[in-house]
Write an enzyme that holds these catalytic residues in place. Structure first.
Site, short mmCIF file in Angstrom:
data_model
loop_
_atom_site.label_atom_id
_atom_site.label_comp_id
_atom_site.label_asym_id
_atom_site.label_seq_id
_atom_site.Cartn_x
_atom_site.Cartn_y
_atom_site.Cartn_z
N ASP A 466 0.75 -1.21 0.05
CA ASP A 466 -0.04 0.05 0.22
C ASP A 466 1.02 1.18 -0.02
OD1 ASP A 466 0.88 -0.73 2.69
OD2 ASP A 466 -0.79 0.50 3.43
N ARG A 470 5.70 4.09 5.84
CA ARG A 470 5.09 4.25 7.50
C ARG A 470 5.24 2.76 7.84
NH1 ARG A 470 -0.63 5.88 5.24
NH2 ARG A 470 -1.73 3.84 5.15
N GLU A 472 3.68 -0.08 7.91
CA GLU A 472 2.70 -0.71 7.48
C GLU A 472 3.31 -1.65 6.10
OE1 GLU A 472 -1.93 -0.01 5.99
OE2 GLU A 472 -0.77 1.47 6.87
N ASP A 479 -5.94 -2.86 -2.64
CA ASP A 479 -5.08 -1.92 -3.78
C ASP A 479 -4.71 -2.29 -4.79
OD1 ASP A 479 -5.07 -1.23 -0.85
OD2 ASP A 479 -3.64 0.46 -1.31
N TRP A 532 -11.62 -6.32 -1.59
CA TRP A 532 -10.43 -6.52 -1.08
C TRP A 532 -10.23 -8.19 -1.53
CZ3 TRP A 532 -12.24 -2.07 -0.22
CH2 TRP A 532 -11.15 -0.87 0.26
N GLU A 743 -2.20 8.81 -1.25
CA GLU A 743 -3.12 8.28 -0.52
C GLU A 743 -4.56 9.04 -0.24
OE1 GLU A 743 -3.91 5.42 3.56
OE2 GLU A 743 -2.25 7.11 3.32
N HIS A 764 1.08 6.23 -2.65
CA HIS A 764 0.05 5.18 -2.55
C HIS A 764 -0.66 4.85 -3.94
CE1 HIS A 764 -1.48 3.57 1.60
NE2 HIS A 764 -2.68 3.45 0.89
#
Length: 901
Positions: A466, A470, A472, A479, A532, A743, A764
């Site tokens: 993604d 950060r 993550e 995505d 998703w 994002e 993103h």
């Protein structure tokens, strides 16, 4: 030499692959021809093994009548492990012309059976080295070799991320190997040719192992040791001598272990490297390792090992800093001019013990100071302690950062002068070959395309993440699903998505639920959201469309069906999905205050994607020749569509949810027809107009928004949306200086403040899915109906009036270069089309008349390569063979409505 040539031989997408475990690899090639309309009529493949040449081939197809030049399955004798095979091809075209033999290509197998592993997983003896210690492990093994070395291969992997060294030299160019898979189900290993690094006599091999994804920090809850709490390495070296004999060196308890200068390495947080602790010569023979600890075997299975599937992760480009900044807060900051992913390599002359710190960030705050709050817990900090030599050079090897700006601390005399030529940014991602390009007459749109490409590069580092900065950096399925078609145009992502889909299938629950992220590292609730989970269906279908990859489609088919089966078992009413957790139209701008979820009803979104996935499974069943499945999913799809209409469409044809995303999904997924479809298209257009040509869509609606408009008679509105440069829009971020996709539409607000600290990535890729519309609708380069792999092209430009007067897209397909471009000047339209050999194209020229249409100065219907020409009141339809064409005709405003081919 014949004008007909065979070139670009590949095996499972790769040129001369080293270390494959595919037992029946697929062979592909491209044709080159000096004439238009060339089609392959027959081929001949010869494959030779190590014990014979082409005079006595291992496999010879002889002359085989076939037009197939992509994914021809090897059907010779069973392949043998650790063996190099050479192959060549010749072809005959539709006029009977015979090519020369192609240049010889090769592939080399790795270990085809788990039982062929003689090596053991090893880790430092805990009696000497704390297995939970932060410093990276060094492991080494000296050994002797005889004269007459013919070849040497290392097969290796790690529980962690690793680098190999042999006789003091770095082995290979790969970074962050073995990559990230669902390690306890599928664990990749790599193959290295080390023949040139070894010598008769004394030798040594060594490995550096850091935490990586295997046991390092993952996700935002400070998870560690997700796959295990011990780093380990597995290595098997095979040396073959000229007399045919062999020597094998393996990881076992005879290896020695230590730590070194790499004191800390984390994917999110960076590295700390103390050069004073370097152990010079540690991977060379003769090194004094008496004080090193021993190694012990680690009980870890070998059955889940698979040979490298994805493109390797490597440095693909270098960038120089464009500016040195002194911020209002007094910070010394380098500006790379581009939000990138990778690392900084720098050189320094400094006294021993000098610590240089590099911290990485994407943006500066509105005062111009260094800003890292959007990184959350991720430190993105690299620390280097100098050893005091004349010139020292360092680049982090076991982490990666997402950044444009680098705050430098501790560099000698940096307050007076920081030499920019001592710093270079190294761009790191999966080394996917570039495939597509797009450009038009609007420079802001061209910048958007570059941002899309940079966003993909930054987030396609072994898996589709993604974000790259950060705490993550996870493989979010939603995505990937919305961006897959754009991704497949910009870069060759065949092996990339194949590897990721196998992890998706491995992590899929028994009931068919698909994780939010792949590999799955969240808790037991992190499964099964609409849009998703549909990645399980959409992404393999996209790979099929782009590469004609039936094998992957067949491999994933049970996973695709399992996901649709999971949905079928949900819901309080048949054929509607109105239960469970869903992300909805994530980050939709019509969300309620303090909510991330847009206003479109989640059950509408879920049911729409239920229909989409059922339809794709039906189509996949047709491709795979599974008639029973095709009938079942056709019936299921029809019932879902009927249920959708009953639940969400009024008898007068109005959509019950007055949001842009609801209208987009109904149109883009074919859920409405007739007068209802016409009304919903008009209503969508009005919803956009009412917002002064701005969007309100989130992750779910945005990818399909412009398609829904263009394909239902409102292309002008779609173009106005594209060119909007005030918030919210694609070009707004460009006006704010973006070099990647954000994002949030307002990641930086008009006043320079930020959207938020907790979830505000500036790299993103999801909203970059607009690229798919640019290539297919604006430039007009698409895959033909009911086709795959660009063997039959659809070239149909949609003109953009006076706002864009030129556009072009080009794509290196499995058959060769395909391109479509157009320009409007002084009332004359020029459309250029390139069709690769062994392919054809349907061309739609809106506003053209057959009488006035020329191709390279000749009447179009008489031009070489034009197979069919048909004039209609709306324009001209053509069927053409391979070649490059230049069609010219006068046009008048307004543009006629676009027609389907």
């Amino acid at each position: 030499m014949s004008r007909l040539q065979v070139k670009a031989l590949t095996n499972e997408y790769r040129t001369n692959p080293l270390g494959t475990d595919t037992r029946k690899p697929r062979l592909s090639w491209k044709l080159e021809s000096g004439r238009r309309g060339t089609m392959q009529q027959a081929y001949r493949i010869q494959v030779a093994g190590p014990d014979g040449g082409f005079d006595a081939p291992l496999w010879d197809t002889e002359r085989t009548p076939s037009d197939r030049s992509v994914h021809v399955v090897y059907d010779g004798p069973s392949l043998v492990s650790r063996t190099r095979y050479v192959w060549r091809v010749k072809v005959w075209d539709d006029r009977g012309e015979e090519s020369d033999w192609s240049e010889t290509a090769w592939w080399e197998t790795a270990l085809l059976e788990p039982g062929e592993w003689r090596a053991a997983w090893i880790t430092p003896d805990p009696a000497g080295i704390d297995p939970l210690a932060e410093p990276a492990f060094l492991l080494r093994k000296p050994f002797e070799l005889r004269e007459g070395i013919r070849s040497a291969r290392i097969y290796a992997t790690a529980a962690g991320v690793y680098e190999l060294h042999a006789n003091g030299e770095r082995v290979g160019e790969d970074l962050l190997a073995p990559g990230w898979t669902s390690y306890n189900k599928r664990h990749a290993y790599q193959t290295y040719d080390v023949t040139s690094l070894l010598r008769p006599g004394a030798n040594a091999v060594g490995a550096v192992v850091a935490d990586g994804w295997f046991k390092g920090n993952l996700a935002w809850e400070n998870q560690r040791h997700v796959y295990g709490d011990r780093r380990a390495v597995l290595l098997q070296l095979h040396v073959v001598y000229e007399d045919g004999s062999e020597q094998v060196v393996v990881t076992d308890d005879s290896w020695k272990a230590s730590t070194g200068p790499l004191l800390y390495a984390e994917i999110y947080h960076g590295e700390r490297y103390d050069a004073r602790l370097e152990q010079r010569g540690w991977s060379e023979p003769g090194f004094a390792d008496a004080d090193w600890s021993g190694a012990v075997r680690l009980d870890r299975p070998l059955s889940m090992l698979v040979a490298q599937e994805n493109w390797p992760t490597r440095v693909t480009e270098t960038l120089k800093p464009v500016a040195l900044l002194r911020t209002p807060a007094g910070e010394t900051v380098l500006d790379m001019g581009q939000n990138m992913v990778g690392r900084v390599r720098f050189s320094v002359e400094a006294p021993a013990g000098t610590e240089i710190r590099l911290q990485h960030a994407e943006v500066l705050d509105r005062e111009g100071n260094f800003y890292t709050k959007n990184l959350r817990k991720a430190k993105q900090l690299v620390s280097y302690v100098a050893k005091g030599e004349e010139r020292e050079t360092y680049a982090a090897g076991f982490t990666f950062q997402g950044f444009r700006y680098i705050k430098v601390e501790g560099y000698p005399n940096q307050e007076r002068e920081l030499p920019l030529d001592r710093f270079v940014g190294e761009v790191i991602h999966s080394a996917m070959p570039e495939a597509g390009s797009f450009e038009c007459s609007n420079e802001q749109v061209n910048r958007l395309q570059r941002n899309i490409s940079w966003g993909q590069r930054g987030n396609f580092l072994d898996l589709p993440t993604d974000c790259p900065q950060r705490d993550e950096r996870l493989g979010w399925t939603g995505d990937a699903q919305v961006f897959a078609r754009t991704a497949a145009f910009n870069y060759h992502v065949g092996p990339f998505f194949a590897k990721w889909l196998r992890d998706l299938k491995a992590d899929q629950r028994a009931d068919g639920g698909v994780p939010f992220v792949v590999p799955h590292v969240l808790d037991e609730n992190g499964y099964a959201s609409a849009a998703w989970g549909d990645a399980a269906v959409v992404v393999p279908w996209t790979n099929y469309l782009a590469y004609e990859d039936e094998r992957l489609l067949a491999e994933q088919f049970d996973s695709m069906k399992a996901w649709v089966g999971y949905i079928e078992a949900q819901g309080e009413r048949p054929y509607l999905w109105n239960t469970g957790f869903h992300f909805g139209d994530w980050l939709g701008l019509d969300a309620k205050e303090n909510s991330y979820v847009g206003a479109t009803p989640r059950d509408l979104i879920a049911t729409a994607f239920f229909a989409l996935s059922a339809r794709i499974v039906r189509d996949a069943a047709v491709v795979l020749g599974r008639a029973d499945d095709a009938r079942r999913y056709a019936e299921l799809h029809g019932r879902i569509v009927s249920a959708f209409r009953e639940e969400f469409v009024t008898p007068s044809g109005r959509l019950a949810a007055p949001t842009q995303t609801a209208h987009v999904l109904a149109l883009a997924f074919g859920l409405v027809e007739g007068t209802a479809r016409e009304r919903i298209a008009r209503d969508l257009n009005q919803l956009v107009v009412d917002q002064d040509y701005h969007l309100t869509t989130g992750f779910v609606g945005t990818p399909y928004l412009c398609f829904a408009l263009s394909e239902h008679g409102f292309h002008e509105t779609a173009v106005k949306l594209l060119l909007q440069d005030s918030y919210p829009s694609w070009l707004y971020s460009i006006a704010k200086g973006a070099t990647t996709i954000w994002e949030h539409w307002d990641g930086i607000k008009p006043d320079g403040s930020f959207w938020s600290d907790d979830m505000n990535s500036y790299n993103h890729y999801a909203y970059g899915a607009i690229g798919d519309w640019l290539y297919r609708e604006v430039a007009g380069l698409d895959i033909g109906p009911d086709g795959a792999g660009y063997r039959r092209l659809a070239i149909r430009p949609r003109f953009a009036g006076e706002t864009i007067d030129r556009a072009r897209a080009a794509y290196e397909s499995a058959y060769g270069l395909a391109a479509a471009g157009w320009s409007l000047q002084d009332g004359v339209c020029t459309v250029e089309a390139t069709v690769p050999p062994n392919a054809t194209a349907d061309v739609w020229l809106p506003g053209a008349s057959l009488a006035a249409l020329t191709e390279s100065g000749r009447p179009a219907d008489d031009a070489e390569g034009v197979l069919r020409a048909e004039g209609t009141p709306e324009g001209v339809r053509l069927a053409v063979g391979s070649g490059t064409y230049r069609f010219t005709y006068p046009v008048s405003a307004p543009e006629p409505a676009a027609a389907d081919i």
